[in-house]
Design a protein around this motif. Structure first.
Motif, PDB file in Angstrom:
ATOM      1  N   TYR A 109       1.612   2.228   3.075  1.00 61.72           N
ATOM      2  CA  TYR A 109       1.353   0.804   3.856  1.00 61.72           C
ATOM      3  C   TYR A 109       1.402   0.498   5.266  1.00 61.72           C
ATOM      4  CZ  TYR A 109       1.840  -0.521  -1.550  1.00 61.72           C
ATOM      5  OH  TYR A 109       1.587  -0.805  -1.932  1.00 61.72           O
ATOM      6  N   LYS A 110       1.486  -0.543   6.432  1.00 65.43           N
ATOM      7  CA  LYS A 110       1.370  -0.301   6.968  1.00 65.43           C
ATOM      8  C   LYS A 110       1.796  -1.617   7.966  1.00 65.43           C
ATOM      9  CE  LYS A 110      -1.636   0.815  11.101  1.00 65.43           C
ATOM     10  NZ  LYS A 110      -2.543   1.325  11.342  1.00 65.43           N
ATOM     11  N   LEU A 111       2.614  -2.277   8.731  1.00 66.12           N
ATOM     12  CA  LEU A 111       2.649  -2.940   8.987  1.00 66.12           C
ATOM     13  C   LEU A 111       1.744  -3.394  10.430  1.00 66.12           C
ATOM     14  CD1 LEU A 111       4.022  -5.596   9.091  1.00 66.12           C
ATOM     15  CD2 LEU A 111       5.818  -4.961  10.714  1.00 66.12           C
ATOM     16  N   VAL A 131       0.844  -8.896   8.014  1.00 69.23           N
ATOM     17  CA  VAL A 131      -0.413  -8.902   7.820  1.00 69.23           C
ATOM     18  C   VAL A 131      -0.153  -6.790   8.001  1.00 69.23           C
ATOM     19  CG1 VAL A 131      -2.760  -8.078   8.519  1.00 69.23           C
ATOM     20  CG2 VAL A 131      -1.719 -11.003   9.032  1.00 69.23           C
ATOM     21  N   ILE A 132       0.077  -6.812   6.255  1.00 69.00           N
ATOM     22  CA  ILE A 132       0.519  -5.481   5.735  1.00 69.00           C
ATOM     23  C   ILE A 132      -1.424  -4.086   5.048  1.00 69.00           C
ATOM     24  CG2 ILE A 132       1.623  -3.938   4.667  1.00 69.00           C
ATOM     25  CD1 ILE A 132       3.711  -6.421   4.773  1.00 69.00           C
ATOM     26  N   ASP A 133      -1.547  -3.966   6.108  1.00 66.63           N
ATOM     27  CA  ASP A 133      -2.332  -2.316   5.784  1.00 66.63           C
ATOM     28  C   ASP A 133      -1.930  -1.405   4.890  1.00 66.63           C
ATOM     29  OD1 ASP A 133      -5.373  -1.861   5.418  1.00 66.63           O
ATOM     30  OD2 ASP A 133      -4.643  -0.119   7.295  1.00 66.63           O
ATOM     31  N   SER A 134      -2.780  -1.277   3.379  1.00 71.38           N
ATOM     32  CA  SER A 134      -2.859  -0.560   2.361  1.00 71.38           C
ATOM     33  C   SER A 134      -3.804   0.486   2.197  1.00 71.38           C
ATOM     34  CB  SER A 134      -2.899  -1.451   1.457  1.00 71.38           C
ATOM     35  OG  SER A 134      -3.644  -2.270   0.784  1.00 71.38           O
ATOM     36  N   SER A 135      -3.185   1.633   1.975  1.00 74.86           N
ATOM     37  CA  SER A 135      -4.264   2.705   2.026  1.00 74.86           C
ATOM     38  C   SER A 135      -4.020   4.017   0.431  1.00 74.86           C
ATOM     39  CB  SER A 135      -4.267   3.956   3.262  1.00 74.86           C
ATOM     40  OG  SER A 135      -5.382   4.453   2.851  1.00 74.86           O
ATOM     41  N   ALA A 136      -4.867   3.779   0.290  1.00 75.11           N
ATOM     42  CA  ALA A 136      -4.507   4.331  -1.620  1.00 75.11           C
ATOM     43  C   ALA A 136      -3.950   5.247  -0.844  1.00 75.11           C
ATOM     44  CB  ALA A 136      -5.982   4.663  -2.488  1.00 75.11           C
ATOM     45  N   LEU A 189       9.142  -0.484   7.305  1.00 72.50           N
ATOM     46  CA  LEU A 189       7.704  -0.954   7.167  1.00 72.50           C
ATOM     47  C   LEU A 189       7.708  -1.095   9.196  1.00 72.50           C
ATOM     48  CD1 LEU A 189       6.307  -3.111   5.595  1.00 72.50           C
ATOM     49  CD2 LEU A 189       5.607  -1.135   5.616  1.00 72.50           C
ATOM     50  N   ARG A 190       8.466  -1.213  10.160  1.00 69.84           N
ATOM     51  CA  ARG A 190       9.045  -1.464  11.097  1.00 69.84           C
ATOM     52  C   ARG A 190       9.223  -0.041  11.490  1.00 69.84           C
ATOM     53  NH1 ARG A 190      11.805  -7.417  12.318  1.00 69.84           N
ATOM     54  NH2 ARG A 190       9.477  -8.347  12.401  1.00 69.84           N
ATOM     55  N   GLN A 191      10.672   0.343  10.790  1.00 69.55           N
ATOM     56  CA  GLN A 191      11.036   1.726  11.843  1.00 69.55           C
ATOM     57  C   GLN A 191       9.165   2.767  11.954  1.00 69.55           C
ATOM     58  OE1 GLN A 191      13.870   2.172   8.766  1.00 69.55           O
ATOM     59  NE2 GLN A 191      15.635   1.906   9.451  1.00 69.55           N
ATOM     60  N   HIS A 192       8.277   2.841  10.910  1.00 70.15           N
ATOM     61  CA  HIS A 192       7.654   3.703  10.743  1.00 70.15           C
ATOM     62  C   HIS A 192       6.768   3.565  12.038  1.00 70.15           C
ATOM     63  CE1 HIS A 192       9.664   4.789   6.827  1.00 70.15           C
ATOM     64  NE2 HIS A 192       9.354   6.484   7.317  1.00 70.15           N
ATOM     65  N   GLY A 193       6.801   1.871  12.299  1.00 75.82           N
ATOM     66  CA  GLY A 193       5.747   1.825  13.676  1.00 75.82           C
ATOM     67  C   GLY A 193       4.407   1.728  13.121  1.00 75.82           C
ATOM     68  N   ASP A 194       3.306   2.477  13.922  1.00 79.44           N
ATOM     69  CA  ASP A 194       2.314   2.616  13.348  1.00 79.44           C
ATOM     70  C   ASP A 194       1.893   3.779  12.309  1.00 79.44           C
ATOM     71  OD1 ASP A 194       1.434   0.907  15.364  1.00 79.44           O
ATOM     72  OD2 ASP A 194       0.752   2.505  16.906  1.00 79.44           O
ATOM     73  N   ALA A 195       2.749   4.056  11.302  1.00 84.10           N
ATOM     74  CA  ALA A 195       2.385   4.688  10.133  1.00 84.10           C
ATOM     75  C   ALA A 195       2.516   4.387   9.228  1.00 84.10           C
ATOM     76  CB  ALA A 195       3.622   6.226  10.718  1.00 84.10           C
ATOM     77  N   TYR A 196       1.946   5.112   8.487  1.00 82.01           N
ATOM     78  CA  TYR A 196       1.657   4.174   6.850  1.00 82.01           C
ATOM     79  C   TYR A 196       3.379   4.877   6.196  1.00 82.01           C
ATOM     80  CZ  TYR A 196      -3.082   2.856   7.148  1.00 82.01           C
ATOM     81  OH  TYR A 196      -4.710   1.853   7.715  1.00 82.01           O
ATOM     82  N   VAL A 197       3.502   3.816   5.182  1.00 83.23           N
ATOM     83  CA  VAL A 197       4.556   4.592   4.334  1.00 83.23           C
ATOM     84  C   VAL A 197       4.333   4.400   3.211  1.00 83.23           C
ATOM     85  CG1 VAL A 197       7.045   3.957   4.171  1.00 83.23           C
ATOM     86  CG2 VAL A 197       6.174   3.196   6.329  1.00 83.23           C
ATOM     87  N   SER A 198       4.361   5.354   2.367  1.00 81.20           N
ATOM     88  CA  SER A 198       4.443   5.400   0.575  1.00 81.20           C
ATOM     89  C   SER A 198       4.802   4.511  -0.003  1.00 81.20           C
ATOM     90  CB  SER A 198       3.860   7.000   0.538  1.00 81.20           C
ATOM     91  OG  SER A 198       5.119   7.844  -0.030  1.00 81.20           O
ATOM     92  N   GLY A 199       3.956   3.936  -1.197  1.00 79.10           N
ATOM     93  CA  GLY A 199       5.028   2.594  -2.297  1.00 79.10           C
ATOM     94  C   GLY A 199       5.536   4.094  -2.811  1.00 79.10           C
ATOM     95  N   GLN A 200       5.531   5.464  -3.151  1.00 81.27           N
ATOM     96  CA  GLN A 200       6.667   6.397  -3.389  1.00 81.27           C
ATOM     97  C   GLN A 200       7.568   6.679  -2.864  1.00 81.27           C
ATOM     98  OE1 GLN A 200       5.152  10.068  -4.462  1.00 81.27           O
ATOM     99  NE2 GLN A 200       6.598  10.655  -5.591  1.00 81.27           N
ATOM    100  N   LYS A 234       5.026  -6.049  -5.368  1.00 80.98           N
ATOM    101  CA  LYS A 234       5.032  -7.524  -5.482  1.00 80.98           C
ATOM    102  C   LYS A 234       5.204  -7.565  -4.523  1.00 80.98           C
ATOM    103  CE  LYS A 234       5.724  -7.765 -10.552  1.00 80.98           C
ATOM    104  NZ  LYS A 234       6.402  -8.298 -11.682  1.00 80.98           N
ATOM    105  N   THR A 235       7.142  -7.166  -3.808  1.00 79.29           N
ATOM    106  CA  THR A 235       6.701  -7.214  -2.702  1.00 79.29           C
ATOM    107  C   THR A 235       6.559  -7.612  -1.353  1.00 79.29           C
ATOM    108  OG1 THR A 235       9.139  -6.264  -3.332  1.00 79.29           O
ATOM    109  CG2 THR A 235       9.383  -6.948  -0.622  1.00 79.29           C
ATOM    110  N   ILE A 236       5.518  -6.060  -1.268  1.00 79.57           N
ATOM    111  CA  ILE A 236       4.464  -6.167  -0.243  1.00 79.57           C
ATOM    112  C   ILE A 236       3.475  -7.636  -0.765  1.00 79.57           C
ATOM    113  CG2 ILE A 236       2.032  -5.454   0.263  1.00 79.57           C
ATOM    114  CD1 ILE A 236       4.551  -3.947   1.258  1.00 79.57           C
TER     115      ILE A 236
END
Length: 335
Positions: free
Chosen positions: A55-57, A46-51, A9-20, A35-37
């Motif tokens: 996920y984004k930290l 605080v982790i934002d999520s989008s369907a 999550l930190r490596q991707h900064g403001d970008a979202y990272v897919s669960g896949q 579960k880990t999130i």
């Protein structure tokens, strides 16, 4: 798993990272990722999520968590393993137990609060929850016991350098272990060791750095003698960021120390000293020594010129600075 996902999550900064993507790269199920999130969220992340995006930290918690601090560090010797506690009697004692059990060099112990924090000569050290950095580092330097005091100087130099260069706080060092800002103590360092006759087995280098205290936070007996980074800058600081800066500087200075046996540290200490060139008194167990602090000896002891021009090497004691001999300014500074 928490450390690996946080790192992604930190490596991707403001970008979202897919669960896949996380599932594929970590070799776990998407359910395990979720579960880990959730576990990270329960710890204050605080982790934002989008369907559609993943996920984004957004931000981390106001806590010093070992695995999260490890992710933030890029060091060679210090901080590869960080053990964090919510509240313990003393990080010194916890680190000592780990070291005796064979913990690797560079292992760090950090706590949100200490119920029995201590400084030099067994004095109590106020360690309120979430207000500062209360930490101990296990080191195994190939040095004789007589050189161990240089490790305390190293810790003080590292903290003072970060305060000055990163946070623009004019920090000075009072022999041997106090970091002083505007005549008030902001940090104290301490080294305890286990050694054989000619070799240190391990040393526990500890420091307490006041970060976010306000005047009312300090115990009444030290309120007029202490300060914090928040009090000096006028703003609340992220302790994890401060921790990362200090550990990175400690790591750099320690690697140099192992190569030159402390020559660079001694010079840096002299450059940041508020003790040298001053009229001082040093309270020993059964004696009060008064004179001019002239230099730092090779073993880290303070060289004091006493009456008659004789030089005394002081290896322990409480220093009170009485007068700046360079400009004649007289100013009392409490221990």
């Amino acid at each position: 798993m928490e450390k690996q996902i946080l790192q992604m999550l930190r490596q991707h900064g403001d970008a979202y990272v897919s669960g896949q993507m996380m599932s594929r790269e970590l070799g776990v199920s998407r359910t395990m990722v979720w579960k880990t999130i959730e576990a990270l969220r329960k710890q204050g992340f605080v982790i934002d999520s989008s369907a559609n995006r993943g996920y984004k930290l957004v931000r981390g918690p106001n806590k010093l968590l070992g695995f999260a601090l490890e992710v933030g560090l890029n060091t060679k010797a210090i901080g590869k393993s960080i053990v964090s506690f919510d509240s313990i009697p003393s990080t010194i004692d916890a680190a000592g137990s780990l070291a005796a059990g064979g913990a690797e060099e560079g292992t760090v112990v950090v706590a949100e609060s200490q119920t029995g924090g201590r400084g030099r000569l067994g004095r109590a050290w106020s360690s309120p929850r979430g207000a500062g950095i209360w930490t101990s580092i296990i080191l195994r330097p190939p040095i004789p016991p007589r050189d161990a005091p240089k490790l305390t100087l190293l810790a003080a130099v590292a903290v003072a350098a970060v305060l000055q260069e990163t946070y623009h706080i004019d920090a000075r060092i009072k022999w041997p272990n106090d970091v002083i800002v505007n005549n008030r103590k902001i940090c104290g360092a301490l080294t305890e060791l286990v050694a054989e006759q000619d070799q240190v087995k391990y040393a526990i280098v500890s420091f307490g750095l006041n970060v976010n205290q306000i005047p009312s936070t300090f115990p009444p007996d030290v309120a007029d003698l202490a300060t914090s980074m928040r009090m000096e800058t006028g703003k609340r600081l992220e302790r994890a960021e401060v921790f990362t800066h200090v550990m990175s500087e400690l790591d750099r200075l320690y690697l140099t120390f192992r190569q030159d046996n402390g020559i660079d540290i001694m010079n840096r200490w002299r450059a940041r000293s508020c003790t040298l060139g001053k009229q001082v008194t040093v309270r020993l167990r059964d004696e009060l020594v008064e004179g001019i602090a002239r230099d730092l000896a090779e073993d880290g002891s303070l060289v004091v010129e006493v009456a008659g021009g004789r030089l005394r090497h002081i290896s322990y004691g409480d220093v009170t600075i009485l007068r700046d001999m360079k400009n004649g300014e007289s100013r009392e500074k409490e221990r």
